[in-house]
Design an enzyme around this catalytic site. Sequence first.
Site, mmCIF file in Angstrom:
data_model
loop_
_atom_site.group_PDB
_atom_site.id
_atom_site.type_symbol
_atom_site.label_atom_id
_atom_site.label_comp_id
_atom_site.label_asym_id
_atom_site.label_seq_id
_atom_site.Cartn_x
_atom_site.Cartn_y
_atom_site.Cartn_z
ATOM 1 N N PHE A 173 3.377 0.801 0.708
ATOM 2 C CA PHE A 173 2.489 1.860 0.216
ATOM 3 C C PHE A 173 2.406 2.992 1.224
ATOM 4 O O PHE A 173 2.316 2.759 2.436
ATOM 5 C CB PHE A 173 1.075 1.320 -0.018
ATOM 6 C CG PHE A 173 0.948 0.388 -1.182
ATOM 7 C CD1 PHE A 173 0.554 0.858 -2.425
ATOM 8 C CD2 PHE A 173 1.227 -0.960 -1.038
ATOM 9 C CE1 PHE A 173 0.435 -0.003 -3.506
ATOM 10 C CE2 PHE A 173 1.109 -1.828 -2.109
ATOM 11 C CZ PHE A 173 0.724 -1.347 -3.339
ATOM 12 N N ASP A 174 2.422 4.201 0.705
ATOM 13 C CA ASP A 174 1.991 5.336 1.501
ATOM 14 C C ASP A 174 0.470 5.232 1.643
ATOM 15 O O ASP A 174 -0.190 4.597 0.813
ATOM 16 C CB ASP A 174 2.387 6.633 0.786
ATOM 17 C CG ASP A 174 1.812 7.868 1.466
ATOM 18 O OD1 ASP A 174 2.007 8.002 2.679
ATOM 19 O OD2 ASP A 174 1.151 8.664 0.780
ATOM 20 N N LYS A 175 -0.079 5.851 2.676
ATOM 21 C CA LYS A 175 -1.533 5.762 2.873
ATOM 22 C C LYS A 175 -2.283 6.894 2.179
ATOM 23 O O LYS A 175 -3.011 6.668 1.214
ATOM 24 C CB LYS A 175 -1.880 5.759 4.370
ATOM 25 C CG LYS A 175 -3.392 5.617 4.635
ATOM 26 C CD LYS A 175 -3.719 5.723 6.093
ATOM 27 C CE LYS A 175 -3.678 7.146 6.595
ATOM 28 N NZ LYS A 175 -4.751 8.016 6.036
ATOM 29 N N THR A 176 -2.059 8.115 2.649
ATOM 30 C CA THR A 176 -2.855 9.244 2.180
ATOM 31 C C THR A 176 -2.577 9.559 0.713
ATOM 32 O O THR A 176 -1.443 9.828 0.328
ATOM 33 C CB THR A 176 -2.573 10.494 3.034
ATOM 34 O OG1 THR A 176 -2.815 10.180 4.401
ATOM 35 C CG2 THR A 176 -3.463 11.647 2.609
#
Length: 621
Positions: free
Chosen positions: A313-316
């Site tokens: 997953f990307d965070k932002t």
Amino acid sequence: MERVLSAALTGARRYPVVLAGLLVLAISLLFEATGEPTAGGLVAGAFAAAVGAWTAIGMVRDLLRGQWGLDILAVTAIGATLAVREYIAAVIIVLMLTGGGALEDFAAGRAKRELTALLERAPRVAHRQTDDGVEDVPLDAVRPGDVLLVRPSEVVPVDGTLASSAGVFDESSLTGESLPVERTEGEPVLSGSVNGTGAVLLLATTTAADSQFSQIVALVQQAAESRAPVVRLADRYAVPFTVFSLALAGLGWWISGSAVRFAEVLVVATPCPLLIAAPVAFLGGMSRSAKNGVIVKGGAVLEILSRIRTAAFDKTGTLTQGRPELVEIRPESGLDPHELLALVASAEQYSSHALAASVVEAATNRGVDLLPVESAEEVATNGVSAVVDGRKVHVGKRSYVTDMLGAEVAEPPLRPGELAVYVAVDSEPGGVVVLRDAPRAEAKATLARLKRAGAAHVLMLTGDAEATARSIAAELGVTEVRFGLLPLEKVEAVRAAAPRPVLMVGDGVNDAPVLAAADVGIAMGARGATAASESAGAVVLVDDISRAAKAVEISQYTVKIALQSIWLGIALSVGLMVVALTGVLPPVAGALLQELVDVATILNALRAIGGRPHGRLARDF
């Protein structure tokens, strides 16, 4: 009654051989009933022979190209029943063979209901306001800036902003949300949504080609034409099944000494489910995903999603809200907080990063006026350089601002979950703007669902600093975190991830390279990411990360139903062949039973549209 007759005429035009077969069968049975079996046999035999010969020609062409298929069994079965004078059985086999196309069209149409509903609703014209009133124009003629009238219950033709004071729109076909959505003047309105009971004005912001709905329609067309690996696998079953069936029929002939036994076995050895069930199940799965706000680009994507073992997953904007709140301004070099925020917001308005939008929004909410910008340049994933009101401003990551200054920038103390946007003004440290991006409410539950679905390895990839990344990861229960990553480093991390297949979930804009590098990428497309992003295998149309887990669950159920339907068709056909081997199943009865097998298998495949997975995942559907 009129609709029934219309449907019957349409079916007759599309499937003339099926209609002819039904007429021949009726005529043959009528001759049988009136004591003229010879005449009935001649009619049925001539028709079956003609269709069998035509099918045989196509079969030979396929064999010359190296392609095997179940037509071999069908042609052999027709020839065998004609040879032993079972003419009625021969006609039923012809109906089974030619009716397969009609059955597949019906089942596929049912499975694609949610997908085709989008296509059927696509508008063709728009009502454009002019000085002289309202004119109807082709959709392709709409340009950004046009004011369009959207009448009650009409589909919004292009993306735009609401020019009326308020409006209510049904976005269920796009996002899966069942409740109507209220919009006020200036708020965005999605193309493809349905207007409520009052006419509204819409200010077009895109052309029809660039609108979200047009891109979704293109995705739907691509998905409907795709073939999953499991569908091609069903095709490969045809060769061993053909050999097995012919061998079993030959054994029956040898044991009984009668060619009738050979025909009796082959009559029940034409499993249309092998050709139809898997495609229908996958279309049903894609339709179900669309209903839940996820457009899956093809059956192959569903097949890979069903086997996911690692989720990245990307965070932002993916695991977090993506709308950080400004919590503190810490100026340096003699600047005051108001001045620093004005400089930062003025530069950040030229950035596509989620943090930039938050800074600009915070400045607006605090009544800070943006300053004139002479030039601006965004350095992807790093920051922005701009000349603001005659001052050179650099805004972005600590490493980026350090490089711009040529000197180390101190890292400020931050509380858990906070992140700093660093600023340099005229080659001097300008301070930091502190924001906090909270995790999505559904993020932790989504990760748990993916783990239950088989993605035991979960990792978070981000370009943010270590402290911020680890804080969010700890809050969500993610044990593996990669921080401070550039786009290429994210790609390398996904390529090295194990076990595979690897799912990557990101925002579809900044994460395009890493989405393409994963075995399958899911783009969160609700916030500006184009639905037709070529980097992702699936696009979530609603701002809800849990739909990624739902897509995985739907894919697993779809593959299960597809394989189950294939093996169900094989098992029932083999069972009928074994019964026919004993001689207790006449050809006509066997042909009718095989039709029932086809119907049962197709109905099972249609369960992919609305059936429920067993166990704890069931309640999520």
